[in-house]
Design a protein around this motif. Structure first.
Motif, PDB file in Angstrom:
ATOM      1  N   CYS A 152      38.839 -41.544 -10.638  1.00  0.00           N
ATOM      2  CA  CYS A 152      40.068 -40.873 -10.184  1.00  0.00           C
ATOM      3  C   CYS A 152      39.912 -40.191  -8.826  1.00  0.00           C
ATOM      4  O   CYS A 152      38.811 -39.761  -8.468  1.00  0.00           O
ATOM      5  CB  CYS A 152      40.460 -39.792 -11.180  1.00  0.00           C
ATOM      6  SG  CYS A 152      40.556 -40.390 -12.853  1.00  0.00           S
ATOM      7  N   LYS A 178      35.394 -40.429 -14.478  1.00  0.00           N
ATOM      8  CA  LYS A 178      34.638 -39.862 -13.349  1.00  0.00           C
ATOM      9  C   LYS A 178      35.687 -39.264 -12.424  1.00  0.00           C
ATOM     10  O   LYS A 178      36.284 -39.959 -11.620  1.00  0.00           O
ATOM     11  CB  LYS A 178      33.852 -40.961 -12.640  1.00  0.00           C
ATOM     12  CG  LYS A 178      32.565 -40.486 -11.981  1.00  0.00           C
ATOM     13  CD  LYS A 178      32.755 -39.439 -10.897  1.00  0.00           C
ATOM     14  CE  LYS A 178      33.186 -40.043  -9.585  1.00  0.00           C
ATOM     15  NZ  LYS A 178      33.595 -39.025  -8.596  1.00  0.00           N
ATOM     16  N   GLU A 181      34.899 -35.613  -7.075  1.00  0.00           N
ATOM     17  CA  GLU A 181      34.003 -34.472  -6.849  1.00  0.00           C
ATOM     18  C   GLU A 181      34.791 -33.268  -6.318  1.00  0.00           C
ATOM     19  O   GLU A 181      34.342 -32.131  -6.426  1.00  0.00           O
ATOM     20  CB  GLU A 181      32.887 -34.857  -5.866  1.00  0.00           C
ATOM     21  CG  GLU A 181      33.320 -35.470  -4.539  1.00  0.00           C
ATOM     22  CD  GLU A 181      33.595 -36.986  -4.592  1.00  0.00           C
ATOM     23  OE1 GLU A 181      33.930 -37.489  -5.678  1.00  0.00           O
ATOM     24  OE2 GLU A 181      33.479 -37.647  -3.546  1.00  0.00           O
ATOM     25  N   THR A 236      37.129 -48.189  -1.197  1.00  0.00           N
ATOM     26  CA  THR A 236      36.370 -47.873  -2.416  1.00  0.00           C
ATOM     27  C   THR A 236      36.666 -48.924  -3.478  1.00  0.00           C
ATOM     28  O   THR A 236      35.768 -49.362  -4.206  1.00  0.00           O
ATOM     29  CB  THR A 236      36.743 -46.473  -2.951  1.00  0.00           C
ATOM     30  OG1 THR A 236      36.702 -45.539  -1.879  1.00  0.00           O
ATOM     31  CG2 THR A 236      35.810 -46.030  -4.055  1.00  0.00           C
ATOM     32  N   GLU A 390      46.222 -45.434   7.057  1.00  0.00           N
ATOM     33  CA  GLU A 390      46.578 -44.330   6.161  1.00  0.00           C
ATOM     34  C   GLU A 390      45.843 -43.062   6.610  1.00  0.00           C
ATOM     35  O   GLU A 390      44.616 -43.056   6.732  1.00  0.00           O
ATOM     36  CB  GLU A 390      46.177 -44.668   4.721  1.00  0.00           C
ATOM     37  CG  GLU A 390      46.587 -43.572   3.746  1.00  0.00           C
ATOM     38  CD  GLU A 390      46.097 -43.829   2.317  1.00  0.00           C
ATOM     39  OE1 GLU A 390      44.910 -44.143   2.144  1.00  0.00           O
ATOM     40  OE2 GLU A 390      46.906 -43.678   1.389  1.00  0.00           O
TER      41      GLU A 390
HETATM   42  P1  NAD Z   1      38.247 -42.261  -2.786  1.00  0.00           P
HETATM   43  O1  NAD Z   1      38.368 -43.743  -2.869  1.00  0.00           O
HETATM   44  O2  NAD Z   1      37.439 -41.668  -1.721  1.00  0.00           O
HETATM   45  O3  NAD Z   1      37.648 -41.682  -4.149  1.00  0.00           O
HETATM   46  C1  NAD Z   1      38.257 -41.945  -5.409  1.00  0.00           C
HETATM   47  C2  NAD Z   1      37.200 -41.842  -6.492  1.00  0.00           C
HETATM   48  O4  NAD Z   1      36.272 -42.909  -6.342  1.00  0.00           O
HETATM   49  C3  NAD Z   1      36.397 -40.554  -6.470  1.00  0.00           C
HETATM   50  O5  NAD Z   1      36.198 -40.128  -7.796  1.00  0.00           O
HETATM   51  C4  NAD Z   1      35.088 -40.979  -5.832  1.00  0.00           C
HETATM   52  O6  NAD Z   1      33.995 -40.187  -6.177  1.00  0.00           O
HETATM   53  C5  NAD Z   1      34.941 -42.387  -6.393  1.00  0.00           C
HETATM   54  N1  NAD Z   1      34.096 -43.299  -5.607  1.00  0.00           N
HETATM   55  C6  NAD Z   1      33.900 -43.323  -4.277  1.00  0.00           C
HETATM   56  N2  NAD Z   1      33.077 -44.346  -3.939  1.00  0.00           N
HETATM   57  C7  NAD Z   1      32.748 -44.980  -5.096  1.00  0.00           C
HETATM   58  C8  NAD Z   1      31.930 -46.108  -5.410  1.00  0.00           C
HETATM   59  N3  NAD Z   1      31.300 -46.796  -4.462  1.00  0.00           N
HETATM   60  N4  NAD Z   1      31.820 -46.476  -6.696  1.00  0.00           N
HETATM   61  C9  NAD Z   1      32.462 -45.806  -7.667  1.00  0.00           C
HETATM   62  N5  NAD Z   1      33.257 -44.720  -7.429  1.00  0.00           N
HETATM   63  C10 NAD Z   1      33.400 -44.324  -6.165  1.00  0.00           C
HETATM   64  O7  NAD Z   1      39.745 -41.726  -2.755  1.00  0.00           O
HETATM   65  P2  NAD Z   1      40.228 -40.203  -2.613  1.00  0.00           P
HETATM   66  O8  NAD Z   1      39.948 -39.754  -1.212  1.00  0.00           O
HETATM   67  O9  NAD Z   1      39.711 -39.417  -3.756  1.00  0.00           O
HETATM   68  O10 NAD Z   1      41.804 -40.359  -2.830  1.00  0.00           O
HETATM   69  C11 NAD Z   1      42.705 -40.649  -1.807  1.00  0.00           C
HETATM   70  C12 NAD Z   1      43.065 -42.122  -1.819  1.00  0.00           C
HETATM   71  O11 NAD Z   1      43.632 -42.473  -3.086  1.00  0.00           O
HETATM   72  C13 NAD Z   1      44.128 -42.498  -0.801  1.00  0.00           C
HETATM   73  O12 NAD Z   1      43.792 -43.728  -0.202  1.00  0.00           O
HETATM   74  C14 NAD Z   1      45.391 -42.664  -1.645  1.00  0.00           C
HETATM   75  O13 NAD Z   1      46.387 -43.504  -1.092  1.00  0.00           O
HETATM   76  C15 NAD Z   1      44.820 -43.218  -2.899  1.00  0.00           C
HETATM   77  N6  NAD Z   1      45.725 -43.003  -4.030  1.00  0.00           N
HETATM   78  C16 NAD Z   1      46.423 -44.072  -4.529  1.00  0.00           C
HETATM   79  C17 NAD Z   1      47.313 -43.894  -5.582  1.00  0.00           C
HETATM   80  C18 NAD Z   1      48.100 -45.047  -6.146  1.00  0.00           C
HETATM   81  O14 NAD Z   1      48.689 -44.878  -7.201  1.00  0.00           O
HETATM   82  N7  NAD Z   1      48.144 -46.192  -5.487  1.00  0.00           N
HETATM   83  C19 NAD Z   1      47.482 -42.612  -6.131  1.00  0.00           C
HETATM   84  C20 NAD Z   1      46.759 -41.544  -5.585  1.00  0.00           C
HETATM   85  C21 NAD Z   1      45.884 -41.757  -4.544  1.00  0.00           C
END
Ligand code: NAD
Length: 486
Positions: A152, A178, A181, A236, A390
């Motif tokens: 998430c 998960k 953080e 990600t 974005e």
């Molecule tokens: P992020 O991708 O940086 O992190 C999301 C989650 O993935 C975190 O829990 C992080 O620790 C985990 N993560 C990171 N690298 C990983 C890996 N290699 N393997 C497994 N887990 C990993 O995203 P964020 O900064 O937390 O959230 C913002 C992003 O989420 C924006 O791009 C936003 O558009 C997107 N978002 C999309 C929706 C949707 O419904 N489409 C909803 C909310 C947010």
């Protein structure tokens, strides 16, 4: 300062390594929690607990029994409403009214709605002829996928996490969450709810940590995880997809967006200004469905820009519980650095800064927080990075357009395709536009109006699959066909 532990097999446990990390408040950068970082042993233990629950009491429950338990979860969240509001406000720094009216109630609703869906959705059946004239009957049944990894983001932590955990549990799976953080607290608190309601141990587990070389990666790489549902950044998602290809595990992805808001001259002007103000600036612009690209029909362009500027300049920054404030900070200093780098880039790329573009003056300790000004630009080329990438901050670029065809082409000229909001009083045009804009979700004369039974997800690089209503069942269950020769 709070201590947040992993939640495995119904117990709060610190990682054996003793490794911990700090969570800082977005409001003033103070350390507010110390979080145990799960390593491979904790992820292993969580997978084992989740598998044990599937093969144990949880796997033996009837749909009706599961549904009753999930109603119980929803009711317990409502009973502990203030605790969830407080935990989410501490993690995100967003105003209390958003928590109280949207994010936390939606968390409870996510358990109720999907309990109702599994209770009421029928399975299909086909009768067929056979050469002996006796025929055969096919019917399908849904079985849980198994152990589901739930990864998430931080922008609406509780709502987005329960949006996955609700249907996963309703379908009979077990989960390992998960959380980001940056926002670990509500996922941790939900463990108390699960125990209070009597959800069997191991059904709901939480491991804390980061992505690469941490709990996120350990979870997505774990061969005992049968499917992965992820919300977060597109890049990600690509890393997780690679991990999931090992063992051919199914994925559901809700990813990034660079959504277009489109305003025609015949729209209800005030409603459109209000709607675009919300879509660009709600939650300090940290909404995947937000509109960082706004297209306004030329006859009302100048007037619209001025009206939006007035609203953006009217926000009142402050603490979530400050009744005179209605605007929060970004999630972290790190995210603020990213957003401010785009604010600088916009100027380098030749934008006219209509309003904002910097950091507000905050009093006292709030000066250390991750605050940024809501920002509006005009005058950028369609190829500018600020118009294409974005940013995930409180900002938008507004550009005039002259025709329906032109604005459809502009809206579609992006790698993302999550959502759009279209403002017009010409209903025929609204329907035409809805058919042509390449997105998963189109709002006409509204934004973020959500019926949880409807399909939700992104086109192009904004996602894979749809969740919501029966669509969630497609991901969280395997459909098995049974053919009975009569
Ligand atoms: P992020 O991708 O940086 O992190 C999301 C989650 O993935 C975190 O829990 C992080 O620790 C985990 N993560 C990171 N690298 C990983 C890996 N290699 N393997 C497994 N887990 C990993 O995203 P964020 O900064 O937390 O959230 C913002 C992003 O989420 C924006 O791009 C936003 O558009 C997107 N978002 C999309 C929706 C949707 O419904 N489409 C909803 C909310 C947010």
């Amino acid at each position: 300062m709070r201590k947040i532990e992993n939640f495995i097999a119904g117990e709060y446990v610190a990682a054996g390594s003793g490794q911990r990390f700090d969570k800082r408040s977005p409001l003033d950068n103070r350390v507010i929690a110390s979080i145990s970082e799960a390593g491979r042993p904790e992820v292993d233990a969580a997978v084992k607990a989740a598998r044990g629950a599937l093969n144990g009491e949880w796997g033996g429950l009837s749909t009706e029994q599961r549904v009753e338990l999930l109603y119980g979860v929803a009711n317990e969240i409502t009973r502990r409403f203030d605790d969830f509001v407080e935990a989410e406000m501490a993690d995100t720094g967003q105003p209390s009214h958003v928590m109280k009216h949207v994010f936390i109630p939606r968390g409870a609703a996510n358990f109720k709605v999907f309990a109702d869906v599994v209770k009421n959705v029928p399975s299909e059946s086909f009768q067929m002829a056979t050469p002996d004239g006796r025929g055969a009957l096919n019917y399908s049944m849904r079985v849980p996928k198994g152990v589901v990894g739930v990864i998430c983001p931080w922008n609406a932590p509780f709502m987005l996490m329960t949006w996955k955990v609700g249907p996963a549990l309703a379908c009979g799976n077990t989960v390992i969450v998960k959380p980001s953080e940056e926002s670990p607290q509500t996922a941790a608190l939900l463990g108390e709810v699960m125990n209070a309601v009597g959800i069997p141990r191991g059904v709901y587990n939480v491991v804390h940590g980061f992505g690469p070389d941490s709990a996120g990666e350990f979870l997505t790489q774990h061969p005992g995880v049968n499917a992965i549902t992820f919300t977060g950044e597109t890049r990600t998602g690509a890393a997780i997809m690679k991990a999931a290809s090992e063992g051919m595990r199914d994925v559901s992805f809700e990813l990034g967006g660079k959504n277009a808001g489109i305003v025609f001259a015949d729209a209800d002007f005030d409603a459109a200004v209000d709607g675009i103000f919300r879509s660009a600036f709600l939650n300090s612009g940290q909404v995947c469905l937000g509109t960082e690209r706004v297209y306004v029909e030329r006859p009302i362009f100048e007037r619209f820009v001025q009206a939006l500027k007035v609203k953006a300049e009217g926000v009142k920054f402050g603490r979530p519980d400050d009744h005179n404030a209605n605007y929060g900070p970004l999630i972290s200093q790190e995210h603020r650095d990213k957003v401010l780098s785009y604010y600088r880039k916009a100027v380098e790329e030749g934008a006219t800064v209509v309003t904002g573009g910097g950091v507000p003056q905050m009093p006292g300790e709030l000066a250390e927080g991750a605050w940024v000004q809501p920002t509006i630009w005009t005058g950028l080329s369609d190829n500018a990075a600020v118009v294409r990438e974005e940013i995930f901050g409180p900002c938008c670029h507004i550009r005039p357009f002259d025709s329906e065809n032109e604005v459809v082409a502009l809206a579609n000229d992006n790698v993302y395709g999550l959502s759009t909001t279209i403002w017009t009083n010409d209903l025929a045009r609204a329907h035409r536009m809805a058919a042509r804009v390449e997105v998963g979700i189109t709002w006409i004369n509204s934004w973020f109006l959500r019926d949880l039974r409807t399909p939700f997800g992104g086109a192009k690089q904004s996602g894979i699959g749809r969740e919501g209503g029966v669509h969630s069942l497609e991901f969280y269950t395997e459909t098995r066909n049974v053919c009975v020769k009569l």
